[in-house]
Write a protein that holds these residues in place. Structure first.
Motif, short mmCIF file in Angstrom:
data_model
loop_
_atom_site.label_atom_id
_atom_site.label_comp_id
_atom_site.label_asym_id
_atom_site.label_seq_id
_atom_site.Cartn_x
_atom_site.Cartn_y
_atom_site.Cartn_z
N GLY A 61 -47.70 92.15 21.63
CA GLY A 61 -47.77 92.27 23.00
C GLY A 61 -46.40 92.58 23.73
O GLY A 61 -46.01 92.77 24.64
N SER A 62 -45.29 91.92 22.65
CA SER A 62 -43.92 92.18 23.38
C SER A 62 -42.87 91.77 22.20
O SER A 62 -42.98 91.35 21.26
CB SER A 62 -43.70 91.20 24.23
N ARG A 63 -41.76 92.38 22.41
CA ARG A 63 -40.56 92.10 21.60
C ARG A 63 -40.11 90.68 21.61
O ARG A 63 -39.68 90.54 20.77
CB ARG A 63 -39.20 93.11 22.15
N ALA A 64 -40.33 89.94 22.87
CA ALA A 64 -39.92 88.64 22.57
C ALA A 64 -40.79 87.93 21.71
O ALA A 64 -40.19 87.03 21.10
CB ALA A 64 -40.05 88.18 24.10
N LYS A 65 -42.10 88.22 21.71
CA LYS A 65 -42.87 87.45 20.50
C LYS A 65 -42.62 88.11 19.38
O LYS A 65 -42.66 87.18 18.18
CB LYS A 65 -44.41 87.81 21.06
N ALA A 66 -42.30 89.09 19.10
CA ALA A 66 -41.84 89.65 17.72
C ALA A 66 -40.65 89.09 17.21
O ALA A 66 -40.42 88.57 16.10
CB ALA A 66 -41.60 91.30 17.81
N PHE A 67 -39.80 88.85 17.99
CA PHE A 67 -38.49 88.13 17.64
C PHE A 67 -38.84 86.74 17.44
O PHE A 67 -38.11 86.33 16.01
CB PHE A 67 -37.36 87.83 18.96
N LEU A 83 -29.74 88.24 15.13
CA LEU A 83 -29.03 88.68 16.36
C LEU A 83 -30.09 88.90 17.41
O LEU A 83 -31.07 89.83 17.22
CB LEU A 83 -27.99 89.92 16.09
N GLN A 84 -30.07 88.12 18.61
CA GLN A 84 -30.89 88.66 19.66
C GLN A 84 -30.35 89.06 20.98
O GLN A 84 -29.67 87.93 21.38
CB GLN A 84 -32.15 87.66 19.80
N PRO A 85 -30.53 89.98 21.78
CA PRO A 85 -29.77 90.27 22.92
C PRO A 85 -30.47 89.29 23.95
O PRO A 85 -31.71 88.93 23.87
CB PRO A 85 -30.19 91.68 23.43
N GLN A 86 -29.81 89.06 25.02
CA GLN A 86 -30.45 88.23 26.02
C GLN A 86 -31.69 88.73 26.75
O GLN A 86 -32.59 88.03 26.91
CB GLN A 86 -29.25 88.16 27.24
N ASN A 87 -31.67 90.01 26.73
CA ASN A 87 -32.86 90.86 27.24
C ASN A 87 -33.22 91.18 25.93
O ASN A 87 -33.05 92.06 25.22
CB ASN A 87 -32.58 92.20 28.22
N PRO A 88 -34.60 90.84 25.41
CA PRO A 88 -35.18 91.38 23.98
C PRO A 88 -35.44 92.60 23.85
O PRO A 88 -35.89 93.03 22.85
CB PRO A 88 -36.49 90.35 24.02
N ASP A 89 -35.64 93.37 25.14
CA ASP A 89 -36.00 94.57 25.16
C ASP A 89 -34.77 95.57 24.53
O ASP A 89 -34.87 97.00 24.42
CB ASP A 89 -36.89 95.25 26.40
N LEU A 95 -25.57 94.12 21.22
CA LEU A 95 -24.91 92.68 20.98
C LEU A 95 -23.27 93.20 20.43
O LEU A 95 -22.38 92.68 20.91
CB LEU A 95 -25.30 91.78 20.09
N ILE A 96 -23.32 94.02 19.73
CA ILE A 96 -21.96 94.48 19.04
C ILE A 96 -21.41 95.63 20.05
O ILE A 96 -20.12 95.45 20.15
CB ILE A 96 -22.21 95.06 17.73
N ARG A 97 -21.95 96.23 20.49
CA ARG A 97 -21.48 97.36 21.36
C ARG A 97 -20.99 97.01 22.79
O ARG A 97 -20.07 97.30 23.24
CB ARG A 97 -22.51 98.55 21.84
N LYS A 98 -21.40 95.88 23.18
CA LYS A 98 -21.01 95.12 24.54
C LYS A 98 -19.89 94.27 24.32
O LYS A 98 -19.43 93.53 25.14
CB LYS A 98 -22.16 94.52 25.20
N LEU A 99 -19.29 93.87 23.05
CA LEU A 99 -18.24 93.07 22.69
C LEU A 99 -17.03 93.50 23.68
O LEU A 99 -16.57 94.73 23.60
CB LEU A 99 -17.82 93.04 21.36
#
Length: 364
Positions: A61-67, A83-89, A95-99
């Protein structure tokens, strides 16, 4: 290097070269690949991890649950990335690109976390310190590193985006480009794809065979043997994969060989060390023997001396078989011969002014 989305070889090679140019001047050209390829490998891991998360999310049902699920059971995915972005979607790579600050330090920490979660990647993905300094100066400053990350971000490398040989073909492309730029023969550093495929086809690998490369480089020759086997057996048939063994002297190239095997979803054992003086594949105190050997040794090596041959206790250089002379060329052939079983066959590449392939057939 074929993209499934139809952009073709040139597009992907241009992308790789743009990435190299983004750090031009930071290092000697030949060292660019040491920064670029681990990042391409990491991008591939991130995009495949996203694909696997999306597959699980469709069921739960969601990426949050998948994580949460993969955090509890790492076996649900090929490689677990902590590695999990703040927004799981959001993509994991984001995470690397936004450093934006301490990029080298944080990137290195991310890669070390990935290696810690995946013992198979230890010493491979975390080999390069992107925050390293020499004489007080960063080897790759954050501005150039940020440019490199942005260039690599421009291509998605998921399961449906590119063929699974991104690392190996990228490695060969960069080696060729940098060798051409330095006026050296590219054949001294890697085996062209076409030559490797010819060797693999002549070896006629059969399911379950043990195949060895004593100087495996990026493991391209071993991988091509498996690809030829898959082609001969049919992709839908079940068959025993080849047992692949290789040894490589240079640390960064050893890491690249392991990346290449992993990205091809192949299993093999790649050892690091000097094959000539310290071969790693032994059996009951003797040199291990294989059904097939493929190799492209570095020719005209002159740093092995008489005691290296006379002191050998593995029967590789028998007296009366001819002294290797001023270079190790004949010594490599002797090592390969000693590594074959009674019915074994070897294929050896010899590069001179023109590329030629020699050593096919049984090695007596």
């Amino acid at each position: 290097m074929v993209e499934r989305n139809g952009n073709g070889d040139k597009s992907l090679e241009n992308w790789i070269w743009d990435a190299a140019c983004s750090i031009r001047g930071a290092q000697e050209a030949a060292k660019y690949k040491d920064f670029i390829l681990p990042l391409i490998f990491t991008k591939r891991l991130c995009d495949v991890f996203d694909d696997e998360l999306n597959r699980i999310a469709e069921k739960v049902g969601s990426r949050a649950k998948a994580f949460k699920l993969v955090a509890m059971d790492h076996n649900l995915v090929r490689f677990y990335l902590p590695l999990q972005p703040q927004n799981p979607d959001d993509p994991v790579w984001s995470l690397i690109r936004k450093l934006s600050d301490k990029i080298g330090e944080k990137l290195t920490d991310y890669l070390r976390e990935i290696a810690k979660a995946n013992p198979l990647l230890n010493g491979i993905i975390n080999r390069v310190d992107f925050n390293a300094t020499t004489h007080g100066q960063r080897d790759l400053d954050d501005d150039r590193l940020s440019n490199l990350i942005e260039k690599i971000s421009q291509k998605r490398l998921g399961l449906k985006d590119v063929e699974p040989d991104v690392i190996g073909r990228s490695y060969e492309y960069l080696i060729r480009k940098f060798a051409e730029g330095s006026g050296q023969s590219a054949g001294e550093f890697y085996t062209p794809k076409e030559v490797g495929l010819i060797m693999a086809k002549i070896m006629q690998p059969e399911p379950g065979m043990a195949i060895y490369d004593p100087c495996c480089g990026s493991a391209g020759l071993l991988i091509k043997c498996q690809l030829v086997l898959q082609e001969s057996q049919g992709l839908t048939e079940k068959f025993a994969p080849l047992q692949l063994y290789g040894q490589e002297y240079t640390g960064n190239t050893w890491a690249m060989a392991n990346m290449n095997m992993i990205i091809h979803d192949m299993e093999g054992k790649i050892e690091i060390g000097d094959t000539f003086r310290h071969p790693k594949f032994m059996q009951a105190g003797k040199l291990a023997q294989f059904e097939r050997v493929v190799a492209n040794p570095m020719w005209n090596q002159k740093w092995f001396i008489e005691k290296d041959y006379d002191g050998d206790e593995l029967g590789r250089f028998p007296k009366g078989a001819g002294y290797p002379g001023s270079s190790a060329d004949w010594g490599w052939v002797q090592h390969i011969s000693a590594s074959l079983d009674k019915t074994g066959k070897a294929a050896i590449v010899r590069f001179g002014y023109r590329c030629s392939v020699t050593g096919f057939g049984e090695c007596q």
